[in-house]
Scaffold this motif. Structure first.
Motif, PDB file in Angstrom:
ATOM      1  N   PHE A  14       1.863 -15.440  -0.492  1.00  0.00           N
ATOM      2  CA  PHE A  14       1.003 -15.208  -1.667  1.00  0.00           C
ATOM      3  C   PHE A  14       1.327 -16.240  -2.737  1.00  0.00           C
ATOM      4  O   PHE A  14       2.492 -16.467  -3.075  1.00  0.00           O
ATOM      5  N   GLU A  15       0.260 -16.830  -3.283  1.00  0.00           N
ATOM      6  CA  GLU A  15       0.421 -17.865  -4.309  1.00  0.00           C
ATOM      7  C   GLU A  15       1.172 -17.335  -5.515  1.00  0.00           C
ATOM      8  O   GLU A  15       2.016 -18.012  -6.091  1.00  0.00           O
ATOM      9  N   ASP A  16       0.829 -16.116  -5.923  1.00  0.00           N
ATOM     10  CA  ASP A  16       1.487 -15.472  -7.052  1.00  0.00           C
ATOM     11  C   ASP A  16       1.273 -13.965  -6.953  1.00  0.00           C
ATOM     12  O   ASP A  16       0.642 -13.481  -6.016  1.00  0.00           O
ATOM     13  N   HIS A  17       1.791 -13.241  -7.915  1.00  0.00           N
ATOM     14  CA  HIS A  17       1.706 -11.784  -7.901  1.00  0.00           C
ATOM     15  C   HIS A  17       0.256 -11.311  -7.960  1.00  0.00           C
ATOM     16  O   HIS A  17      -0.129 -10.358  -7.261  1.00  0.00           O
ATOM     17  N   ASP A  18      -0.563 -11.957  -8.778  1.00  0.00           N
ATOM     18  CA  ASP A  18      -1.975 -11.561  -8.864  1.00  0.00           C
ATOM     19  C   ASP A  18      -2.697 -11.761  -7.534  1.00  0.00           C
ATOM     20  O   ASP A  18      -3.547 -10.950  -7.165  1.00  0.00           O
ATOM     21  N   ALA A  19      -2.366 -12.821  -6.805  1.00  0.00           N
ATOM     22  CA  ALA A  19      -2.977 -13.037  -5.488  1.00  0.00           C
ATOM     23  C   ALA A  19      -2.584 -11.912  -4.534  1.00  0.00           C
ATOM     24  O   ALA A  19      -3.411 -11.449  -3.734  1.00  0.00           O
ATOM     25  N   PHE A  20      -1.344 -11.453  -4.635  1.00  0.00           N
ATOM     26  CA  PHE A  20      -0.914 -10.319  -3.817  1.00  0.00           C
ATOM     27  C   PHE A  20      -1.715  -9.068  -4.181  1.00  0.00           C
ATOM     28  O   PHE A  20      -2.196  -8.354  -3.299  1.00  0.00           O
ATOM     29  N   LEU A  21      -1.867  -8.795  -5.467  1.00  0.00           N
ATOM     30  CA  LEU A  21      -2.608  -7.600  -5.895  1.00  0.00           C
ATOM     31  C   LEU A  21      -4.067  -7.671  -5.450  1.00  0.00           C
ATOM     32  O   LEU A  21      -4.629  -6.662  -5.009  1.00  0.00           O
ATOM     33  N   ARG A  22      -4.685  -8.843  -5.538  1.00  0.00           N
ATOM     34  CA  ARG A  22      -6.061  -8.992  -5.056  1.00  0.00           C
ATOM     35  C   ARG A  22      -6.142  -8.738  -3.551  1.00  0.00           C
ATOM     36  O   ARG A  22      -7.041  -8.042  -3.071  1.00  0.00           O
ATOM     37  N   LEU A  82       0.832  -1.213   0.000  1.00  0.00           N
ATOM     38  CA  LEU A  82       0.000   0.000   0.000  1.00  0.00           C
ATOM     39  C   LEU A  82       0.863   1.258   0.000  1.00  0.00           C
ATOM     40  O   LEU A  82       0.551   2.231  -0.697  1.00  0.00           O
ATOM     41  N   ARG A  83       1.957   1.243   0.765  1.00  0.00           N
ATOM     42  CA  ARG A  83       2.868   2.398   0.764  1.00  0.00           C
ATOM     43  C   ARG A  83       3.492   2.603  -0.614  1.00  0.00           C
ATOM     44  O   ARG A  83       3.560   3.719  -1.128  1.00  0.00           O
ATOM     45  N   MET A  84       3.963   1.510  -1.205  1.00  0.00           N
ATOM     46  CA  MET A  84       4.601   1.611  -2.522  1.00  0.00           C
ATOM     47  C   MET A  84       3.597   2.037  -3.586  1.00  0.00           C
ATOM     48  O   MET A  84       3.932   2.833  -4.461  1.00  0.00           O
ATOM     49  N   LEU A  85       2.377   1.524  -3.510  1.00  0.00           N
ATOM     50  CA  LEU A  85       1.336   1.932  -4.455  1.00  0.00           C
ATOM     51  C   LEU A  85       1.074   3.426  -4.335  1.00  0.00           C
ATOM     52  O   LEU A  85       0.997   4.137  -5.335  1.00  0.00           O
ATOM     53  N   THR A  86       0.956   3.913  -3.114  1.00  0.00           N
ATOM     54  CA  THR A  86       0.684   5.326  -2.879  1.00  0.00           C
ATOM     55  C   THR A  86       1.829   6.200  -3.363  1.00  0.00           C
ATOM     56  O   THR A  86       1.597   7.240  -3.981  1.00  0.00           O
ATOM     57  N   GLU A  87       3.050   5.782  -3.115  1.00  0.00           N
ATOM     58  CA  GLU A  87       4.215   6.606  -3.430  1.00  0.00           C
ATOM     59  C   GLU A  87       4.664   6.499  -4.878  1.00  0.00           C
ATOM     60  O   GLU A  87       5.143   7.491  -5.445  1.00  0.00           O
ATOM     61  N   ALA A  88       4.525   5.319  -5.495  1.00  0.00           N
ATOM     62  CA  ALA A  88       5.125   5.118  -6.807  1.00  0.00           C
ATOM     63  C   ALA A  88       4.189   4.515  -7.855  1.00  0.00           C
ATOM     64  O   ALA A  88       4.589   4.347  -9.007  1.00  0.00           O
ATOM     65  N   GLY A  89       2.975   4.149  -7.482  1.00  0.00           N
ATOM     66  CA  GLY A  89       2.035   3.598  -8.447  1.00  0.00           C
ATOM     67  C   GLY A  89       2.134   2.100  -8.601  1.00  0.00           C
ATOM     68  O   GLY A  89       3.041   1.451  -8.079  1.00  0.00           O
ATOM     69  N   VAL A  90       1.183   1.562  -9.343  1.00  0.00           N
ATOM     70  CA  VAL A  90       1.071   0.113  -9.507  1.00  0.00           C
ATOM     71  C   VAL A  90       2.292  -0.486 -10.209  1.00  0.00           C
ATOM     72  O   VAL A  90       2.648  -1.638  -9.971  1.00  0.00           O
ATOM     73  N   GLU A  91       2.965   0.307 -11.040  1.00  0.00           N
ATOM     74  CA  GLU A  91       4.146  -0.196 -11.746  1.00  0.00           C
ATOM     75  C   GLU A  91       5.257  -0.584 -10.769  1.00  0.00           C
ATOM     76  O   GLU A  91       6.112  -1.407 -11.091  1.00  0.00           O
ATOM     77  N   LEU A 118       4.939  -2.220  -8.069  1.00  0.00           N
ATOM     78  CA  LEU A 118       4.571  -3.391  -7.271  1.00  0.00           C
ATOM     79  C   LEU A 118       5.035  -4.711  -7.882  1.00  0.00           C
ATOM     80  O   LEU A 118       4.335  -5.712  -7.812  1.00  0.00           O
ATOM     81  N   THR A 119       6.234  -4.733  -8.421  1.00  0.00           N
ATOM     82  CA  THR A 119       6.782  -6.002  -8.893  1.00  0.00           C
ATOM     83  C   THR A 119       7.268  -6.798  -7.675  1.00  0.00           C
ATOM     84  O   THR A 119       7.596  -6.219  -6.630  1.00  0.00           O
ATOM     85  N   VAL A 120       7.331  -8.092  -7.830  1.00  0.00           N
ATOM     86  CA  VAL A 120       7.816  -8.932  -6.734  1.00  0.00           C
ATOM     87  C   VAL A 120       9.259  -8.545  -6.403  1.00  0.00           C
ATOM     88  O   VAL A 120       9.619  -8.421  -5.227  1.00  0.00           O
TER      89      VAL A 120
END
Length: 169
Positions: A45-53, A14-23, A25-27
């Motif tokens: 997290f099973e995978d990256h999409d599970a983390f994003l969900r 959430l911090r990284m999303l707020t500060e730098a955007g969805v881009e 949020l790579t593993v």
């Protein structure tokens, strides 16, 4: 060095999303920021999409469900005043970041749409009860109020968002 819990990964996301955007949020970027291995991430997290969900669900829980619970737990009287005060205190930069992310990832798009609907429905219920409006009028006013809220978040991110709920309009 203490172990990263699932909640720690989500807080970081959430911090990284707020500060730098969805881009951002790579593993790899998440692991580097946390000082942890990919194995630590995939333990939770099973995978990256599970983390994003899970990240989108955490946003919903904190920025919507917790707000509603706090308003409902307050003393009797006008919930609209309480809702306006509690909603003004959320992290508006995070809401803006989620809206931007919604244009880039389906997990975010679906959650933003669901949150918008939930927020409008709740505002309508508050308006219906506080102002004795019929359901249709309460819904129309809730949609306008929410549009004002979201628009003011985007236009003036450093100020508390505008709302018709506090009786100033």
């Amino acid at each position: 060095m203490s172990r990263m819990r699932r909640a720690d990964w989500l807080d970081l996301g959430l911090r990284m999303l707020t500060e730098a955007g969805v881009e951002a949020l790579t593993v790899e970027a998440l692991c580097q920021a946390a000082g942890r291995t990919r194995g630590s991430f995939y333990h939770h997290f099973e995978d990256h999409d599970a983390f994003l969900r899970a990240l989108a669900e955490t946003w919903r829980d904190r920025q919507t469900d917790a707000v509603i619970a706090q308003v409902e737990a307050g003393p009797g009287g006008a919930r609209g005043d309480r809702l306006q005060k509690v909603a003004a205190a959320i992290d508006h930069r995070l809401d803006i970041a989620m809206r931007r992310a919604a244009g880039r990832h389906p997990a975010f798009a679906a959650m933003v749409a669901a949150v918008d609907s939930r927020r409008i429905d709740y505002i309508a219920r508050v308006l219906q009860a506080d102002r004795s409006l019929d359901a249709a009028d309460a819904t129309r006013l809730a949609e306008l109020d929410y549009a004002l809220f979201v628009g003011s978040q985007v236009l003036w991110p450093d100020r508390a968002p505008l709302s018709m709920l506090d009786g100033t309009f």
